[in-house]
Enzyme design. Structure first.
Site, PDB file in Angstrom:
ATOM      1  N   HIS A  75       0.863  -1.196   0.000  1.00 58.43           N
ATOM      2  CA  HIS A  75       0.000   0.000   0.000  1.00 58.43           C
ATOM      3  C   HIS A  75       0.890   1.234   0.000  1.00 58.43           C
ATOM      4  O   HIS A  75       1.319   1.717   1.047  1.00 58.43           O
ATOM      5  CB  HIS A  75      -0.914  -0.029   1.231  1.00 58.43           C
ATOM      6  CG  HIS A  75      -1.952   1.073   1.240  1.00 58.43           C
ATOM      7  ND1 HIS A  75      -3.181   0.910   1.844  1.00 58.43           N
ATOM      8  CD2 HIS A  75      -1.945   2.328   0.737  1.00 58.43           C
ATOM      9  CE1 HIS A  75      -3.871   2.032   1.716  1.00 58.43           C
ATOM     10  NE2 HIS A  75      -3.136   2.919   1.051  1.00 58.43           N
ATOM     11  N   HIS A  94      -9.456   0.887  -1.491  1.00 59.12           N
ATOM     12  CA  HIS A  94      -9.447   1.534  -0.180  1.00 59.12           C
ATOM     13  C   HIS A  94     -10.874   1.433   0.377  1.00 59.12           C
ATOM     14  O   HIS A  94     -11.838   1.801  -0.311  1.00 59.12           O
ATOM     15  CB  HIS A  94      -9.089   3.009  -0.301  1.00 59.12           C
ATOM     16  CG  HIS A  94      -7.631   3.288  -0.527  1.00 59.12           C
ATOM     17  ND1 HIS A  94      -6.903   2.693  -1.514  1.00 59.12           N
ATOM     18  CD2 HIS A  94      -6.775   4.110   0.141  1.00 59.12           C
ATOM     19  CE1 HIS A  94      -5.648   3.140  -1.457  1.00 59.12           C
ATOM     20  NE2 HIS A  94      -5.548   4.001  -0.458  1.00 59.12           N
ATOM     21  N   GLU A 113     -11.254   3.245   5.708  1.00 59.30           N
ATOM     22  CA  GLU A 113     -10.217   4.148   6.232  1.00 59.30           C
ATOM     23  C   GLU A 113     -10.957   5.206   7.056  1.00 59.30           C
ATOM     24  O   GLU A 113     -10.851   5.238   8.282  1.00 59.30           O
ATOM     25  CB  GLU A 113      -9.425   4.790   5.083  1.00 59.30           C
ATOM     26  CG  GLU A 113      -8.372   5.799   5.537  1.00 59.30           C
ATOM     27  CD  GLU A 113      -7.681   6.525   4.361  1.00 59.30           C
ATOM     28  OE1 GLU A 113      -8.208   6.497   3.232  1.00 59.30           O
ATOM     29  OE2 GLU A 113      -6.603   7.131   4.601  1.00 59.30           O
TER      30      GLU A 113
HETATM   31  N1  LIG Z   1      -4.640   7.373   2.381  1.00 62.50           N
HETATM   32  C1  LIG Z   1      -5.252   7.581   1.221  1.00 62.50           C
HETATM   33  N2  LIG Z   1      -6.588   7.348   1.139  1.00 62.50           N
HETATM   34  C2  LIG Z   1      -7.242   7.570   0.006  1.00 62.50           C
HETATM   35  N3  LIG Z   1      -6.664   8.024  -1.104  1.00 62.50           N
HETATM   36  C3  LIG Z   1      -5.346   8.274  -1.087  1.00 62.50           C
HETATM   37  N4  LIG Z   1      -4.517   8.728  -2.031  1.00 62.50           N
HETATM   38  C4  LIG Z   1      -3.299   8.817  -1.508  1.00 62.50           C
HETATM   39  N5  LIG Z   1      -3.323   8.420  -0.219  1.00 62.50           N
HETATM   40  C5  LIG Z   1      -4.598   8.073   0.068  1.00 62.50           C
HETATM   41 ZN   LIG Z   2      -3.741   4.759   0.415  1.00 55.82          ZN
END
Ligand SMILES: Nc1ncnc2[nH]cnc12
Ligand SMILES: [Zn+2]
Length: 316
Positions: free
Chosen positions: A14, A194, A197
């Site tokens: 990642h 993703h 998060e």
């Molecule tokens: N942590 C992250 N979450 C979503 N998009 C991203 N693009 C770069 N870093 C990111």
């Molecule tokens: Zn990311």
């Protein structure tokens, strides 16, 4: 402990190439390309790396990427990252590349891609680092725009192992991209996204059920949904967790509250990654070290996390 963690063989799963753009290289490329920057110097820029959430970071990250103009710029960016990998015994990497960040500024798709893939080829030959590139769609843009990006990628199909989904999570659920992910899978791409998060566990369910992802990027909010946790454990679905990113973007208030080791001990296939190391204060070893410092991660736990990263590779 730092040196021991640094020497551990590991994979990074990642990492946004644009997020590995260190301020020094950013300023050097601005000068080379005659781009006027809104920051006076490297120190002023570094002081701006103080984020309250994901969107505040993304605004700066897209602004920084504006200095990337030529094939050589993308080569230099990728090569600098690979040198960091070599120094930290990252033996395999699967970086993300966000084409729309560049094509929307008028940089041709193949200019960016060629610089990146030549550097990855040289990384294989000269540094012994294997890799697989992931084309990531920007989720704040439309699905039609993602479809156009996939069209642009098809002549270079062999340059990629998977497609992914990143950028602003809230309000842009995985279901928005179901058709373009279906088409990408039909073309032989694996898929990751993703999810969880900042977004809720429902977004992780959608990513698994609708986008049929092989790995969850971040996924730390899975812990709020016991049925989801059970599925992730039963099916051994890897999570690419980014501890320094999560604290810099206020997903957790402090590293001592991070849930990665709780997940590890419950049998989740979690891995340690740096996300956007130039912006979040460190590469993979610094992420491992923060877990040791603030959560008391043992050598045995570090070994299991590193082994998970090698097991969870898309390119074996
Ligand atoms: N942590 C992250 N979450 C979503 N998009 C991203 N693009 C770069 N870093 C990111
Ligand atoms: Zn990311």
């Amino acid at each position: 402990m730092y040196d021991w963690l640094n020497a551990l063989p590991k994979a990074e799963l990642h990492l946004h190439l644009e997020g590995s753009l260190e301020p020094e290289l950013l300023f050097a490329l601005a000068e080379r390309n005659k781009v006027t920057l809104p920051w006076h110097d490297v120190e002023t820029l570094r002081r701006a790396y103080d984020f309250g959430n994901l969107q505040e970071f993304l605004d700066l990250y897209y602004a920084g990427a504006d200095v990337l103009r030529t094939e050589q710029d993308f080569y230099d960016l990728t090569w600098a990252y690979l040198q960091r990998c070599k120094a930290q015994n990252v033996i395999h990497t699967e970086p993300f590349f966000d084409p729309q960040t560049h094509t929307d500024r008028g940089i041709p798709f193949e200019v960016a891609l060629n610089g990146i893939r030549h550097a990855l080829d040289d990384g294989r030959k000269q540094l012994g680092i294997s890799s697989g590139l992931i084309l990531s769609f920007l989720r704040h843009l439309s699905e039609d725009e993602a479809q156009k990006t996939l069209d642009q990628a098809l002549p270079f199909r062999d340059a990629f192992v998977a497609v992914g989904l990143d950028s602003s999570e809230m309000g842009h659920p995985p279901s928005k991209f179901q058709r373009v992910f279906d088409r990408a899978r039909g073309e032989g791409f694996l898929t990751v996204a993703h999810a969880g998060e900042e977004g809720p566990p429902e977004y992780i369910w959608e990513a698994l059920d609708l986008l049929k992802i092989e790995r969850i990027d971040h996924g730390v909010r899975a812990i709020e949904d016991e049925r989801l946790m059970q599925r992730i454990i039963d099916e051994q679905i890897p999570l690419t967790v980014c501890p320094l990113s999560n604290t810099k973007l206020c997903v957790f208030d402090h590293m001592s509250q991070h849930n990665i080791l709780d997940m590890l001990e419950r049998g989740v296939k979690v891995t340690v990654n740096s996300d956007d190391p130039a912006y979040f204060g460190g590469y993979v070893t610094e992420n491992f070290y923060a877990l040791h410092e603030h959560l008391g991660m043992s050598q045995d736990q570090a070994q299991r996390l590193a082994q998970n990263s090698l097991d969870a590779r898309l390119v074996k």
